[in-house]
Design a protein around this motif. Structure first.
Motif, mmCIF file in Angstrom:
data_model
loop_
_atom_site.group_PDB
_atom_site.id
_atom_site.type_symbol
_atom_site.label_atom_id
_atom_site.label_comp_id
_atom_site.label_asym_id
_atom_site.label_seq_id
_atom_site.Cartn_x
_atom_site.Cartn_y
_atom_site.Cartn_z
ATOM 1 N N PHE A 70 0.862 -1.187 0.000
ATOM 2 C CA PHE A 70 0.000 0.000 0.000
ATOM 3 C C PHE A 70 0.892 1.228 0.000
ATOM 4 N N ALA A 71 0.523 2.199 -0.791
ATOM 5 C CA ALA A 71 1.225 3.487 -0.804
ATOM 6 C C ALA A 71 0.171 4.547 -1.087
ATOM 7 N N GLY A 72 -0.115 5.350 -0.098
ATOM 8 C CA GLY A 72 -1.160 6.344 -0.305
ATOM 9 C C GLY A 72 -1.412 7.126 0.960
ATOM 10 N N ARG A 73 -2.590 7.732 1.037
ATOM 11 C CA ARG A 73 -2.903 8.555 2.189
ATOM 12 C C ARG A 73 -4.126 7.981 2.893
ATOM 13 N N LEU A 74 -4.027 7.911 4.210
ATOM 14 C CA LEU A 74 -5.132 7.454 5.048
ATOM 15 C C LEU A 74 -5.357 8.531 6.090
ATOM 16 N N ALA A 75 -6.563 9.047 6.157
ATOM 17 C CA ALA A 75 -6.894 10.093 7.136
ATOM 18 C C ALA A 75 -5.898 11.250 7.053
ATOM 19 N N ARG A 77 -2.742 11.358 6.210
ATOM 20 C CA ARG A 77 -1.307 11.149 6.383
ATOM 21 C C ARG A 77 -0.838 10.088 5.404
ATOM 22 N N GLY A 78 0.410 10.246 4.984
ATOM 23 C CA GLY A 78 0.982 9.295 4.045
ATOM 24 C C GLY A 78 1.319 7.983 4.734
ATOM 25 N N VAL A 79 0.945 6.888 4.108
ATOM 26 C CA VAL A 79 1.161 5.565 4.701
ATOM 27 C C VAL A 79 1.784 4.652 3.641
ATOM 28 N N LEU A 80 2.798 3.908 4.084
ATOM 29 C CA LEU A 80 3.390 2.879 3.241
ATOM 30 C C LEU A 80 3.289 1.550 3.968
ATOM 31 N N VAL A 81 2.966 0.515 3.225
ATOM 32 C CA VAL A 81 2.942 -0.840 3.772
ATOM 33 C C VAL A 81 3.730 -1.728 2.819
ATOM 34 N N VAL A 82 4.658 -2.487 3.391
ATOM 35 C CA VAL A 82 5.462 -3.413 2.592
ATOM 36 C C VAL A 82 5.177 -4.828 3.082
ATOM 37 N N ALA A 83 4.860 -5.710 2.156
ATOM 38 C CA ALA A 83 4.531 -7.097 2.504
ATOM 39 C C ALA A 83 5.779 -7.971 2.404
ATOM 40 N N HIS A 84 5.884 -8.872 3.392
ATOM 41 C CA HIS A 84 7.011 -9.807 3.458
ATOM 42 C C HIS A 84 6.415 -11.194 3.703
ATOM 43 N N GLY A 85 5.929 -11.833 2.708
ATOM 44 C CA GLY A 85 5.285 -13.114 2.953
ATOM 45 C C GLY A 85 4.071 -12.919 3.844
ATOM 46 N N GLY A 86 4.078 -13.561 5.012
ATOM 47 C CA GLY A 86 2.916 -13.508 5.880
ATOM 48 C C GLY A 86 2.846 -12.305 6.796
ATOM 49 N N THR A 87 3.846 -11.436 6.766
ATOM 50 C CA THR A 87 3.801 -10.243 7.618
ATOM 51 C C THR A 87 3.942 -8.994 6.756
ATOM 52 N N ARG A 88 3.620 -7.850 7.394
ATOM 53 C CA ARG A 88 3.742 -6.574 6.695
ATOM 54 C C ARG A 88 4.344 -5.558 7.655
ATOM 55 N N THR A 89 5.231 -4.717 7.138
ATOM 56 C CA THR A 89 5.706 -3.585 7.922
ATOM 57 C C THR A 89 5.005 -2.337 7.417
ATOM 58 N N ALA A 95 5.859 10.337 2.907
ATOM 59 C CA ALA A 95 5.584 10.601 1.497
ATOM 60 C C ALA A 95 6.344 9.556 0.693
ATOM 61 N N GLY A 96 5.628 8.636 0.114
ATOM 62 C CA GLY A 96 6.265 7.505 -0.541
ATOM 63 C C GLY A 96 6.918 7.861 -1.868
ATOM 64 N N VAL A 97 7.973 7.114 -2.189
ATOM 65 C CA VAL A 97 8.623 7.257 -3.496
ATOM 66 C C VAL A 97 8.580 5.924 -4.249
ATOM 67 N N VAL A 98 7.756 5.000 -3.778
ATOM 68 C CA VAL A 98 7.628 3.698 -4.430
ATOM 69 C C VAL A 98 6.150 3.474 -4.768
ATOM 70 N N ALA A 99 5.929 2.548 -5.662
ATOM 71 C CA ALA A 99 4.571 2.264 -6.119
ATOM 72 C C ALA A 99 4.131 0.893 -5.648
ATOM 73 N N VAL A 100 2.839 0.727 -5.508
ATOM 74 C CA VAL A 100 2.286 -0.575 -5.121
ATOM 75 C C VAL A 100 2.769 -1.641 -6.115
ATOM 76 N N GLY A 101 3.206 -2.760 -5.571
ATOM 77 C CA GLY A 101 3.686 -3.849 -6.404
ATOM 78 C C GLY A 101 5.183 -3.844 -6.625
ATOM 79 N N ILE A 110 12.201 4.200 0.663
ATOM 80 C CA ILE A 110 10.835 4.032 0.160
ATOM 81 C C ILE A 110 10.026 5.317 0.284
ATOM 82 N N GLY A 111 10.573 6.317 0.986
ATOM 83 C CA GLY A 111 9.847 7.560 1.120
ATOM 84 C C GLY A 111 10.618 8.514 2.008
#
Ligand SMILES: [Zn+2]
Length: 183
Positions: A70-75, A77-89, A95-101, A110-111
């Motif tokens: 995920f890379a975008g804004r929630l409420a 504020r800028g939010v980034l989520v990176v998936a690592h198999g079964g977990t996510r950071t 302010a992200g500099v990467v795109a989903v996927g 990453i931002g």
């Protein structure tokens, strides 16, 4: 979900059973302004991550290799989520500099840290989270060596174990062993 706060239980162990070894998402190693305080229920109050002191505009780095989820804004504020198999950071406010996927490496920028939505206002800080499965919050300090021992016990029923982590260049294997041993 009642196992969230316990030292042992399926909810505290990421897939594979061993904590991966990552990097701090800010460099140099940041101060931990607020520690992890997982909620007792999924909707209870708590602090679902840690706050790392920083400055606005500072690069934010992926803690582990993974794929941008995920890379975008929630409420607002800028939010980034990176998936690592079964977990996510998770990283915010950023302010992200990467795109989903996009595939990212550990330590890759990453931002950049933003001020709006900071948990440390008027100061800037990075709220860094680690989530397993749908909504099981883990302490992201488990991902980095030399987690500060000045914080509250990370393991409610075994606080002494948090002081046993040694520093040193060989930390990866050592810490991995300790983490395995202390549950
Ligand atoms: Zn926070």
């Amino acid at each position: 979900m009642a196992l969230l706060a316990g030292p042992v239980g399926a909810g505290t162990v990421p897939p594979g059973g061993v904590d991966p070894v990552g990097v701090w998402p800010l460099s140099p190693e940041p101060p931990v302004v607020h520690g992890f305080d997982p909620p007792s229920t999924p909707y209870a109050a708590g602090h679902r991550g840690v706050d790392l002191g920083g400055v606005v505009g500072q690069p934010v780095l992926a803690a582990l290799p993974g794929r941008v989820y995920f890379a975008g804004r929630l409420a607002g504020r800028g939010v980034l989520v990176v998936a690592h198999g079964g977990t996510r950071t998770t990283y915010e406010p950023v302010a992200g500099v990467v795109a989903v996927g996009e595939q990212v490496a550990a330590g890759q920028r990453i931002g950049h840290l933003e001020a709006g939505g900071s948990h440390c206002l008027p100061r800037a800080c990075l709220h860094w989270g680690w989530i397993a499965g749908e909504r099981t919050y883990l302490d992201p300090l488990r991902l980095v060596p030399a987690a500060p021992v000045r914080l509250l016990p990370l393991w409610r029923d075994a606080p002494a174990a948090t002081t046993a982590t040694p520093l040193g260049s060989a930390f990866a294997g050592v810490v991995g062993g300790l983490l395995g041993a202390r549950r």
